[in-house]
Motif scaffolding. Structure first.
Motif, PDB file in Angstrom:
ATOM      1  N   PRO A  22     -12.671  76.464  25.097  1.00 19.45           N
ATOM      2  CA  PRO A  22     -11.861  76.246  24.617  1.00 19.45           C
ATOM      3  C   PRO A  22     -11.141  74.532  25.739  1.00 19.45           C
ATOM      4  CG  PRO A  22     -11.038  78.618  25.558  1.00 19.45           C
ATOM      5  CD  PRO A  22     -12.417  78.448  24.874  1.00 19.45           C
ATOM      6  N   LEU A  23     -11.076  75.010  27.111  1.00 18.49           N
ATOM      7  CA  LEU A  23     -11.127  74.110  28.370  1.00 18.49           C
ATOM      8  C   LEU A  23     -11.690  73.132  28.692  1.00 18.49           C
ATOM      9  CD1 LEU A  23     -10.153  76.774  31.559  1.00 18.49           C
ATOM     10  CD2 LEU A  23      -8.536  75.022  29.928  1.00 18.49           C
ATOM     11  N   ARG A  24     -13.116  72.907  27.568  1.00 15.36           N
ATOM     12  CA  ARG A  24     -13.878  71.563  27.828  1.00 15.36           C
ATOM     13  C   ARG A  24     -12.993  69.875  27.231  1.00 15.36           C
ATOM     14  NH1 ARG A  24     -16.545  70.000  30.394  1.00 15.36           N
ATOM     15  NH2 ARG A  24     -17.577  71.554  30.832  1.00 15.36           N
ATOM     16  N   SER A 201      -5.917  79.701  26.027  1.00  9.66           N
ATOM     17  CA  SER A 201      -5.941  78.557  25.716  1.00  9.66           C
ATOM     18  C   SER A 201      -5.971  77.998  26.342  1.00  9.66           C
ATOM     19  CB  SER A 201      -4.315  78.554  25.457  1.00  9.66           C
ATOM     20  OG  SER A 201      -3.489  77.160  24.552  1.00  9.66           O
ATOM     21  N   ALA A 202      -6.555  76.297  26.081  1.00  7.90           N
ATOM     22  CA  ALA A 202      -6.357  75.495  26.898  1.00  7.90           C
ATOM     23  C   ALA A 202      -5.300  74.622  27.451  1.00  7.90           C
ATOM     24  CB  ALA A 202      -7.684  74.792  25.870  1.00  7.90           C
ATOM     25  N   SER A 203      -4.081  75.148  26.819  1.00  5.20           N
ATOM     26  CA  SER A 203      -3.087  74.554  27.335  1.00  5.20           C
ATOM     27  C   SER A 203      -2.427  75.311  28.681  1.00  5.20           C
ATOM     28  CB  SER A 203      -1.996  74.499  26.202  1.00  5.20           C
ATOM     29  OG  SER A 203      -1.159  73.778  26.765  1.00  5.20           O
ATOM     30  N   PRO A 204      -2.452  73.502  29.474  1.00  7.12           N
ATOM     31  CA  PRO A 204      -1.805  73.627  30.849  1.00  7.12           C
ATOM     32  C   PRO A 204      -0.803  74.715  31.206  1.00  7.12           C
ATOM     33  CG  PRO A 204      -2.657  71.654  30.850  1.00  7.12           C
ATOM     34  CD  PRO A 204      -2.594  72.414  29.516  1.00  7.12           C
ATOM     35  N   LEU A 205       0.618  74.579  29.994  1.00  7.68           N
ATOM     36  CA  LEU A 205       1.643  75.492  29.724  1.00  7.68           C
ATOM     37  C   LEU A 205       1.555  76.757  29.722  1.00  7.68           C
ATOM     38  CD1 LEU A 205       2.918  72.735  26.958  1.00  7.68           C
ATOM     39  CD2 LEU A 205       3.437  72.911  28.904  1.00  7.68           C
ATOM     40  N   VAL A 206       0.260  77.039  29.289  1.00  8.54           N
ATOM     41  CA  VAL A 206      -0.226  78.938  28.792  1.00  8.54           C
ATOM     42  C   VAL A 206      -1.033  78.992  30.156  1.00  8.54           C
ATOM     43  CG1 VAL A 206      -1.512  80.057  27.494  1.00  8.54           C
ATOM     44  CG2 VAL A 206      -0.079  78.639  26.535  1.00  8.54           C
TER      45      VAL A 206
END
Length: 330
Positions: A22-24, A201-206
């Motif tokens: 998911p980070l791709r 999650s891929a979100s940096p907020l997470v």
């Protein structure tokens, strides 16, 4: 994965293949600046369900707060007070020792729940050691110049300068104790939580912001008043973001741990206020100030003080982060 909690139902398997991670999308969108993060989080991909994160985190928090209570129960009252105040070298070192005990419980729980050990939190060992050394030198030299050399003499006459021979003799033990403390925090917040959240999650907020906010809240109780606590949380959360960024850029905990160690070492070992907690290892002690009186003075100009303190906090973290990035060429 063996027996125990990690053999139960409810684990969510994540594909190991980098292309399907998911980070791709995030990494590609940021010109691959965080590409090393993909390898860093790979050990966390086998067991990712949030309930296991809650179990491991809960055990660590319980150990951290219960262990000192149990240990103090075996001490005479005078020793209990000395340990709580942490104004002597022995008491300050003992406070850091609590981190080591909690870290041991944490690593045992990690192996039990996730089937992995300490080094899975660190990243590539050789790279981590290399990044740690470079960051400690760069950030440590900068902080020593800014916080010790440049302000020298501006605080008035010191109340006490400890015997240099004794201070140097304590230095190896102090270095080890501070290293235990910062390594414990880094492996929990930038190692475990950042790895596990990045698998969710891929979100940096997470995976970047959430552990940093948790790290900030972890420092609230260092303060003596609400206003001071908010500033502590703000500063520590920014420090957490800087460390999370370095971890994602390098794919290991070396840079983050080096920055954190340099900050704590300079803050603890050189200058402190006489009679204040964690002042037991400082070389130079300045006259005692009543924390309650200081807090009352801050309360009179709370908004102005908080704004100025947050600005200084942000600036201090920024220069540390830049120094680390320059030293690591990241």
């Amino acid at each position: 994965m063996g027996s125990g909690l990690n053999s139960g139902r409810g684990r969510r398997k994540v594909e190991v293949a980098v292309a399907g991670h998911p980070l791709r999308g995030l990494v590609s969108g940021m010109s691959d600046v965080y590409a090393p993060h993909l390898d860093f989080i790979r050990p966390a991909q086998a067991v990712t369900h949030p309930r296991y994160i809650m179990i491991v985190s809960g055990v660590f928090l319980t150990a951290f707060f219960v262990i000192p209570v149990v240990l103090v129960g075996f001490l005479p009252q005078s020793a209990q007070i000395a340990l709580y105040d942490s104004v002597s070298p022995g008491a300050t070192l003992a406070q850091f020792g609590i981190f080591g005990a909690a870290a041991w419980v944490f690593v045992r729980t990690l192996r039990r729940v996730h089937g992995r050990g300490f080094f899975s939190l660190i990243g590539a060992y050789q790279s981590a050691w290399h990044d740690f050394r470079k960051t400690v030198v760069a950030v440590g030299a900068l902080l020593f110049l800014v916080q010790v050399i440049l302000p020298l003499g501006s605080w008035g006459e010191p109340a006490q300068v400890r015997n240099m021979a004794v201070w140097v003799a304590l230095l190896p033990v102090a270095i080890l104790a501070i290293l235990i403390q910062v390594t414990t925090e880094e492996m929990v917040f930038r190692g475990y939580l950042q790895q596990q959240f990045a698998c969710l999650s891929a979100s940096p907020l997470v995976w970047m912001v959430l552990p940093s906010v948790m790290f900030g809240l972890w420092h609230y109780w260092n303060a003596n008043s609400f206003a001071e606590g908010i500033v502590y949380v703000f500063w520590a959360a920014l420090l957490g973001l800087a460390c999370a960024d370095l971890t994602a850029r390098t794919g290991n905990l070396g840079g983050a741990t080096g920055l954190h160690f340099a900050n704590n070492f300079v803050a603890i070992m050189f200058i402190a206020t006489e009679g204040w907690p964690m002042s037991g290892l400082a070389l130079v002690l300045y006259p005692y100030q009543d924390p309650d009186v200081l807090s009352a003075e801050i309360a009179q100009v709370m908004g102005l003080w908080m704004g100025f303190s947050m600005m200084i906090s942000a600036l201090s973290v920024l220069i540390m982060w830049l120094a680390a990035r320059i030293s690591l060429k990241r």
